[in-house]
Enzyme design. Structure first.
Site, PDB file in Angstrom:
ATOM      1  CG  ASP A 184      -2.092   0.982   0.979  1.00  0.00           C
ATOM      2  OD1 ASP A 184      -3.307   0.112   0.790  1.00  0.00           O
ATOM      3  OD2 ASP A 184      -2.167   2.205   0.648  1.00  0.00           O
TER       4      ASP A 184
ATOM      5  CB  THR B 156     -12.474   1.922  -8.795  1.00  0.00           C
ATOM      6  OG1 THR B 156     -13.522   1.083  -7.952  1.00  0.00           O
ATOM      7  CG2 THR B 156     -11.342   1.339  -9.314  1.00  0.00           C
TER       8      THR B 156
ATOM      9  NE  ARG C 290     -22.333 -11.171   2.074  1.00  0.00           N
ATOM     10  CZ  ARG C 290     -23.012 -12.023   2.869  1.00  0.00           C
ATOM     11  NH1 ARG C 290     -24.122 -11.893   3.319  1.00  0.00           N
ATOM     12  NH2 ARG C 290     -22.298 -13.176   3.396  1.00  0.00           N
TER      13      ARG C 290
ATOM     14  CE  LYS D   4     -18.319  -5.956  -7.237  1.00  0.00           C
ATOM     15  NZ  LYS D   4     -18.574  -6.599  -6.195  1.00  0.00           N
TER      16      LYS D   4
ATOM     17  CB  ALA E 228     -38.489  -2.795   3.588  1.00  0.00           C
TER      18      ALA E 228
ATOM     19  CB  CYS F 218     -19.718  -1.766  -3.573  1.00  0.00           C
ATOM     20  SG  CYS F 218     -18.278  -2.343  -3.097  1.00  0.00           S
TER      21      CYS F 218
ATOM     22  CE  LYS G 144     -21.612  -4.980   4.526  1.00  0.00           C
ATOM     23  NZ  LYS G 144     -21.931  -6.106   3.526  1.00  0.00           N
TER      24      LYS G 144
HETATM   25  N1  NAD Z   1     -15.222  -2.817  -0.013  1.00  0.00           N
HETATM   26  C1  NAD Z   1     -15.818  -3.848  -0.574  1.00  0.00           C
HETATM   27  O1  NAD Z   1     -16.738  -4.274   0.066  1.00  0.00           O
HETATM   28  C2  NAD Z   1     -15.735  -4.040  -1.985  1.00  0.00           C
HETATM   29  C3  NAD Z   1     -16.389  -5.269  -2.462  1.00  0.00           C
HETATM   30  C4  NAD Z   1     -16.026  -5.834  -3.781  1.00  0.00           C
HETATM   31  C5  NAD Z   1     -15.305  -5.028  -4.683  1.00  0.00           C
HETATM   32  N2  NAD Z   1     -14.750  -4.070  -4.004  1.00  0.00           N
HETATM   33  C6  NAD Z   1     -13.884  -2.996  -4.975  1.00  0.00           C
HETATM   34  O2  NAD Z   1     -12.460  -3.560  -4.855  1.00  0.00           O
HETATM   35  C7  NAD Z   1     -11.691  -2.187  -4.641  1.00  0.00           C
HETATM   36  C8  NAD Z   1     -10.986  -1.727  -3.750  1.00  0.00           C
HETATM   37  O3  NAD Z   1     -12.067  -1.293  -2.583  1.00  0.00           O
HETATM   38  P1  NAD Z   1     -11.655  -1.295  -0.950  1.00  0.00           P
HETATM   39  O4  NAD Z   1     -12.901  -1.189  -0.449  1.00  0.00           O
HETATM   40  O5  NAD Z   1     -10.919  -2.316  -0.696  1.00  0.00           O
HETATM   41  O6  NAD Z   1     -10.892   0.303  -0.943  1.00  0.00           O
HETATM   42  P2  NAD Z   1      -9.903   0.816   0.008  1.00  0.00           P
HETATM   43  O7  NAD Z   1     -10.166   2.157  -0.303  1.00  0.00           O
HETATM   44  O8  NAD Z   1     -10.317   0.286   1.356  1.00  0.00           O
HETATM   45  O9  NAD Z   1      -8.531   0.390  -0.267  1.00  0.00           O
HETATM   46  C9  NAD Z   1      -7.968   0.858  -1.512  1.00  0.00           C
HETATM   47  C10 NAD Z   1      -6.412   0.963  -0.982  1.00  0.00           C
HETATM   48  O10 NAD Z   1      -5.438   1.033  -2.081  1.00  0.00           O
HETATM   49  C11 NAD Z   1      -4.324   1.841  -1.712  1.00  0.00           C
HETATM   50  N3  NAD Z   1      -3.586   2.417  -3.063  1.00  0.00           N
HETATM   51  C12 NAD Z   1      -4.292   3.163  -3.991  1.00  0.00           C
HETATM   52  N4  NAD Z   1      -3.403   3.189  -4.939  1.00  0.00           N
HETATM   53  C13 NAD Z   1      -2.366   2.429  -4.764  1.00  0.00           C
HETATM   54  C14 NAD Z   1      -0.981   2.277  -5.364  1.00  0.00           C
HETATM   55  N5  NAD Z   1      -0.788   2.727  -6.614  1.00  0.00           N
HETATM   56  N6  NAD Z   1      -0.224   1.577  -4.905  1.00  0.00           N
HETATM   57  C15 NAD Z   1      -0.406   0.841  -3.530  1.00  0.00           C
HETATM   58  N7  NAD Z   1      -1.600   1.165  -2.998  1.00  0.00           N
HETATM   59  C16 NAD Z   1      -2.350   1.821  -3.741  1.00  0.00           C
HETATM   60  C17 NAD Z   1      -5.030   2.928  -0.948  1.00  0.00           C
HETATM   61  O11 NAD Z   1      -3.974   3.548  -0.070  1.00  0.00           O
HETATM   62  C18 NAD Z   1      -6.038   2.266   0.002  1.00  0.00           C
HETATM   63  O12 NAD Z   1      -5.551   1.798   1.130  1.00  0.00           O
HETATM   64  C19 NAD Z   1     -12.587  -0.888  -5.480  1.00  0.00           C
HETATM   65  O13 NAD Z   1     -12.865  -1.186  -6.929  1.00  0.00           O
HETATM   66  C20 NAD Z   1     -14.070  -1.693  -4.779  1.00  0.00           C
HETATM   67  O14 NAD Z   1     -15.144  -1.005  -5.748  1.00  0.00           O
HETATM   68  C21 NAD Z   1     -14.926  -3.283  -2.707  1.00  0.00           C
END
Ligand code: NAD
Length: 440
Positions: A30, A86, A154, A207, A255, A263, A324
């Site tokens: 990270d 994203t 989730r 997705k 509901a 997401c 949630k």
């Molecule tokens: N949170 C969920 O429940 C969930 C479920 C399914 C899919 N997703 C998808 O997964 C992806 C990540 O979501 P998340 O909730 O884990 O996000 P998050 O914000 O918790 O984590 C993302 C991490 O990436 C790091 N990061 C960004 N750019 C970087 C780089 N160049 N090098 C290293 N680290 C970098 C950030 O510092 C951060 O810690 C998103 O696209 C989201 O839509 C999330």
């Protein structure tokens, strides 16, 4: 397999530790140094049940490590997963892909030997093509294959979802990449989780289509709930009655105050934008987004009405702030719009959340954060349950009432039986349980 996870947030950290637990060698990267420092010290920057123990175990066994240095581990990897955020792009609602593309550039400069680059972030169709183009541009000789592997876990149940998924979707038509992905997920499909191999664009769309469908299902039952209130019907029974039909299914028919989280809001919006851009508008999802947006604010009005219509200078207690239960994630939580609505109506808000207070504090200026539900209820003209944490299912209603100025309970998650609450002298308002509540 030697795996690198770029991004150690909810998805990256959970996926990384689960892959390590399958026996793979995993490095979680990270660029947020404070996250890596915390992880190295054994502190988990997010709240997710079971995660702390699983991380500790795999670090101890030497299969999991953390770093801010992407280049070293990527050079050794069989597979590099991109699990960066994203979010919605400010201004237009498209997915902001800048983190994905930045990661792709860094990966391109560091890869050595055949490497599968796997996009796990939720990204619009065509992003894999662009990631591949970036890598080829940065590093024309790199032997990489870019594939899509969307994540369906989730928050709150992330580890069990990851280890027992309904399916694993992999978007690639490359045989070498397929072999690597099969090897990575082998422990899961031995447990009979089906692997669905498809082309990259289809995987990306799966997705978004899944999240949009679920968001639509929630929004559907929410509108049915509103109608139930007008008609004197009970949405819980309607949900049971329709959910028993296998073609419909019982899940996501609860509901409530509208969907939130990291997401559904951003993914529905991104799908709407993609569809419009390709002259194939998805009107159902456009409407879902609009209905859900309005609903959160409408919940504040519902609380105001339940409290007698004028809450100027009065106190409202809000129980549950995260989007949630079993997470500390406050992204797009309905509580944010609801509390804003209450403040706009002149109320003072006292709030309690079991895990989300730290994340919520900077987002909710002027709110008094309390240590338990009873402290939050002190002097309140109404208590509103916004998130269905287990500990709110068994509140000491006599004690709650004692603390309050007026005995009004608004249950936006339908976790109580009306008789149980009214027996304690409360006026009770819930969602879509019309009998005796029409017009509330
Ligand atoms: N949170 C969920 O429940 C969930 C479920 C399914 C899919 N997703 C998808 O997964 C992806 C990540 O979501 P998340 O909730 O884990 O996000 P998050 O914000 O918790 O984590 C993302 C991490 O990436 C790091 N990061 C960004 N750019 C970087 C780089 N160049 N090098 C290293 N680290 C970098 C950030 O510092 C951060 O810690 C998103 O696209 C989201 O839509 C999330």
């Amino acid at each position: 397999m030697n795996i690198v996870m770029i991004g150690s947030g909810y998805v990256g950290l959970v996926s990384g530790v689960c892959f390590a637990d399958f026996g793979h060698q995993v490095t979680c990267v990270d660029k947020d140094e404070s996250k890596i420092v915390a992880l190295k010290a054994g502190r988990i920057p997010i709240y997710e049940p079971g995660l702390q123990e699983l991380v500790a175990k795999n670090v101890r066994d030497g299969r999991l490590s953390f770093t801010t240095d992407l280049a070293g581990p990527v050079g050794e990897a069989d597979a590099v997963f991109i699990a960066v955020g994203t979010p919605s792009r400010r201004g237009d609602g498209h997915a902001d892909l800048s983190y994905v593309y930045a990661a792709a550039r860094e990966i391109a400069r560091a890869v050595k030997g055949f490497t599968v680059v796997v996009d796990k972030s939720t990204v619009p169709v065509g992003t894999g093509d662009e990631v591949e183009r970036i890598i080829r541009e940065e590093s024309p000789k790199a032997d990489v294959c870019v594939c899509s592997n969307p994540e369906f876990l989730r928050e709150g149940a992330a580890i069990s979802d990851f280890k027992r998924p309904d399916r694993i979707v992999v978007g690639t038509t490359d045989e070498r990449a397929r072999a690597v992905m099969n090897e990575i997920y082998r422990p899961l499909f031995l447990n009979t989780s089906p692997m669905i191999f498809t082309d990259r664009r289809t995987a990306e769309l799966i997705k978004y289509a899944a999240n949009a469908f679920l968001a639509m299902k929630i929004t559907f039952i929410n509108e049915v709930a509103d109608l139930c209130e007008k008609l004197g019907a009970d949405v819980q029974q309607v949900a049971r009655g329709i959910g028993a039909d296998n073609r419909i299914g019982a899940k996501f028919l609860h509901a409530g105050p509208g969907y939130g989280g990291s997401c559904f809001p951003k993914d529905t919006l991104a799908l709407v934008k993609t569809a419009q851009d390709h002259d194939s508008p998805m009107r159902l999802i456009e409407t879902t987004v609009a209905v859900n947006d309005q609903r959160k604010r409408a919940m504040a009005r519902k609380i105001v009405r339940a409290a007698g219509g004028d809450i100027h200078g009065k106190t409202v207690a809000v129980l549950g702030l995260t989007f949630k239960p079993n997470t500390d994630d406050m992204r797009e939580a309905p509580s944010l719009s609801i509390i804003q609505g209450l403040v706009d109506a002149g109320a003072r808000v006292r709030a309690y959340d079991p895990e989300g207070t730290e994340q919520a504090r900077p987002l909710l200026e002027g709110v008094t954060f309390c240590r338990n539900p009873y402290e939050a209820a002190e002097g309140a003209c109404a208590v509103a349950i916004v998130t269905e944490w287990d500990q709110f299912r068994a509140l000491d209603l006599a004690r709650l009432r004692e603390a309050m100025a007026e005995a009004v309970l608004v249950d936006l998650r339908n976790i109580y039986e009306p008789e149980e609450v009214t027996r304690h002298g409360f006026t009770y308002t819930s969602i879509g349980r019309g009998s005796g509540m029409a017009g509330v």
